[in-house]
Design an enzyme around this catalytic site. Structure first.
Site, PDB file in Angstrom:
ATOM      1  N   LYS A 271       4.151  12.497  -2.047  1.00  0.00           N
ATOM      2  CA  LYS A 271       5.085  11.411  -1.783  1.00  0.00           C
ATOM      3  C   LYS A 271       6.092  11.899  -0.749  1.00  0.00           C
ATOM      4  CE  LYS A 271       7.972   8.083  -4.322  1.00  0.00           C
ATOM      5  NZ  LYS A 271       8.447   7.701  -5.671  1.00  0.00           N
TER       6      LYS A 271
ATOM      7  N   ARG B 220       3.147  14.540  -7.003  1.00  0.00           N
ATOM      8  CA  ARG B 220       3.155  13.733  -8.221  1.00  0.00           C
ATOM      9  C   ARG B 220       1.779  13.718  -8.860  1.00  0.00           C
ATOM     10  NH1 ARG B 220       5.744   7.798  -8.022  1.00  0.00           N
ATOM     11  NH2 ARG B 220       3.865   7.222  -6.863  1.00  0.00           N
TER      12      ARG B 220
ATOM     13  N   ARG C  47       4.349   5.733   2.068  1.00  0.00           N
ATOM     14  CA  ARG C  47       4.837   7.091   2.295  1.00  0.00           C
ATOM     15  C   ARG C  47       4.228   8.057   1.282  1.00  0.00           C
ATOM     16  NH1 ARG C  47      10.909   7.835  -0.179  1.00  0.00           N
ATOM     17  NH2 ARG C  47      10.647   6.587  -2.065  1.00  0.00           N
TER      18      ARG C  47
ATOM     19  N   ARG D 281      -2.486   0.233 -10.348  1.00  0.00           N
ATOM     20  CA  ARG D 281      -1.360  -0.578 -10.814  1.00  0.00           C
ATOM     21  C   ARG D 281      -1.815  -2.005 -11.093  1.00  0.00           C
ATOM     22  NH1 ARG D 281       2.588   2.131  -7.071  1.00  0.00           N
ATOM     23  NH2 ARG D 281       1.368   3.777  -6.107  1.00  0.00           N
TER      24      ARG D 281
ATOM     25  N   GLY E 272       0.852  -1.186   0.000  1.00  0.00           N
ATOM     26  CA  GLY E 272       0.000   0.000   0.000  1.00  0.00           C
ATOM     27  C   GLY E 272       0.879   1.224   0.000  1.00  0.00           C
TER      28      GLY E 272
ATOM     29  N   ASP F 283       3.721  -3.855  -8.562  1.00  0.00           N
ATOM     30  CA  ASP F 283       3.118  -2.684  -7.921  1.00  0.00           C
ATOM     31  C   ASP F 283       3.642  -1.382  -8.513  1.00  0.00           C
ATOM     32  OD1 ASP F 283       5.394  -3.900  -6.281  1.00  0.00           O
ATOM     33  OD2 ASP F 283       5.411  -1.850  -5.541  1.00  0.00           O
TER      34      ASP F 283
END
Length: 464
Positions: A101, A164, A82, A171, A79, A239
């Site tokens: 992030k 980001r 961070r 994913r 998961g 991932d």
């Protein structure tokens, strides 16, 4: 304007995410902001101050996504450890995830501290900026915000948050998580992803088969583009594979200088699983894992798993077609054949270990580089063979960048900031990489490969 959020992911089952709060930051400072991306998103940079970009001034409650993944071949439930999504920003009918992030711990952090170092976030900003301008589908970086923390990794340095932007952060590993932990939600989740990323498939007779086919095609296009510019992703875990073909996660990545199918720069990749030349077979392996995650849909719909496997059986031919089309453009071959000559050229690259980027520029304009590899009779003969069927200048200039992020220049730019607090070298690199297909009168250093021993010893890190 600031962000216009409408986060549809929150309408999914609550097992797929957690509601989270960014860590408190006393004195956030914007180090760099992407004004071009602001314009693309319809955002006013003046309204995107440090507190907004660091998640201190929230417009809605952020979420961290749950997912799983095969990491170096081993399955793990994961998961956002961070990272967290501030929201889905909507602009001109398009939807974008805005993610922080390095924004602190989440329920998926495990033993991690949820933080990121300033050098790793500046690195991702630079690489994603370069990939965007190299015309490769990628996540993008809106800003880097330095925090007032001291973060210990290989060394102690300031903390930072990267903002980001992606079409979404879904994913392959998200499907693996749903299939394993929320199987009853798999069909609903897949419908959501199709509607969000591939809405043209909603009216087809076989939307799930067509969805897998579309993901495979977008992923093939992405990896062929990596091979085109010599990019080594470094951590092609499931991932880190976007469902939309966006290059995701610039951790232990690098650009290959001297051609080597076995080029590996990651400190973790001890056995070369994700080496430059292994990116193709690993993509197929990852697609097989995605297919397995979709298999339960076959038992609930009028489909058979054989149909998905049938798409996988097409992988090699489709990858070959995409790859040879790309290589013909790099060599300026205007016809639809020439595979034998492409193979001959690649074999020369393997034997010569020549600089990958500069070789194509030398083919286009002989005498550009003072490299012994380009002065051999073998190279001259190869160029003569290519000249008979290719070396079309227009094709070559579209496919071959003049500049890539040379690894040693990236390190110099990051070291300069850590040592002096200035971004002059970093900003200079961004200027060069703004138009990487256009030659500039800025000195040869940006096209100069490092000493060969640098590449032999160069190591990158994931910084978690």
């Amino acid at each position: 304007m600031t962000f216009s959020f409408d986060t549809t992911y929150k309408n999914l089952d609550a097992t797929l995410y957690s509601r989270v709060t960014p860590k408190s930051i006393a004195n956030p400072e914007i180090l760099i902001r992407n004004h071009g991306l602001c314009a693309d998103l319809g955002l006013d940079p003046a309204e995107l101050n440090a507190t907004v970009l660091a998640g201190q001034d929230l417009l809605e409650e952020p979420i961290a996504q749950a997912y799983a993944g095969h990491q170096y071949g081993s399955f793990t439930v994961l998961g956002d450890g961070r990272a967290m999504i501030l929201g889905e920003h909507v602009h001109e009918g398009r939807r974008y995830d805005i993610q922080l992030k390095g924004s602190g711990r989440t329920p998926y952090s495990g033993r991690g501290d949820g933080n990121a170092t300033v050098s790793s976030m500046l690195r991702e900003y630079l690489y994603s900026y370069a990939m965007q301008n190299l015309q490769i589908k990628t996540s993008r970086s809106l800003a880097v915000v330095e925090t007032d923390e001291a973060i210990r990794r290989r060394r102690t340095e300031p903390g930072a948050i990267l903002v980001r932007v992606m079409n979404s952060h879904i994913r392959y590993g998200t499907f693996q998580y749903v299939a394993g932990r929320a199987a009853d939600e798999l069909q609903r989740f897949t419908d959501y992803v199709i509607d969000r990323h591939y809405p043209q498939l909603t009216a087809t007779d076989r939307p799930y088969i067509d969805f897998f086919d579309a993901v495979m095609q977008s992923s093939i296009e992405m990896v062929v583009d990596w091979l085109r510019v010599g990019f080594v992703h470094g951590v092609m875990n499931t991932d880190n594979m976007s469902i939309d073909g966006e290059t995701l996660d610039y951790g232990p990545c690098a650009f290959m200088n001297y051609y080597d199918d076995e080029a590996v720069f990651s400190s973790i990749d001890k056995h070369g699983r994700y080496a430059f030349g292994n990116q193709r077979p690993i993509l197929r392996w990852n697609l097989e894992r995605l297919a397995e995650a979709l298999q339960p849909l076959c038992t609930r719909t009028a489909l058979t798993y054989d149909e998905i496997e049938g798409k996988l059986d097409e992988f090699d031919d489709r990858f070959d077609a995409q790859y040879y089309t790309m290589m013909r453009k790099k060599l300026g071959i205007t016809s639809d054949d020439g595979e034998t000559l492409v193979d001959e050229f690649l074999e020369w690259l393997r034997k010569s270990n020549a600089d990958y980027t500069n070789t194509f520029l030398e083919l286009e304009t002989p005498g550009t580089f003072d490299d012994p590899a380009f002065a051999t009779a073998e190279f001259e003969q190869l160029r003569d063979e290519l000249a008979a069927v290719g070396l079309d200048e227009e094709l070559m200039q579209e496919a071959n960048p003049r500049y890539i992020p040379r690894n040693y220049l990236v390190e110099e730019a990051l070291d300069e900031y850590l040592e002096t607090g200035t971004l002059s070298k970093f900003e200079r690199l961004l200027t060069v990489l703004e138009n990487p297909y256009t030659s500039k009168d800025i000195g040869s250093q940006f096209q100069q490969p490092p000493p060969r021993e640098f590449d032999t010893e160069y190591t990158t890190y994931c910084n978690t």
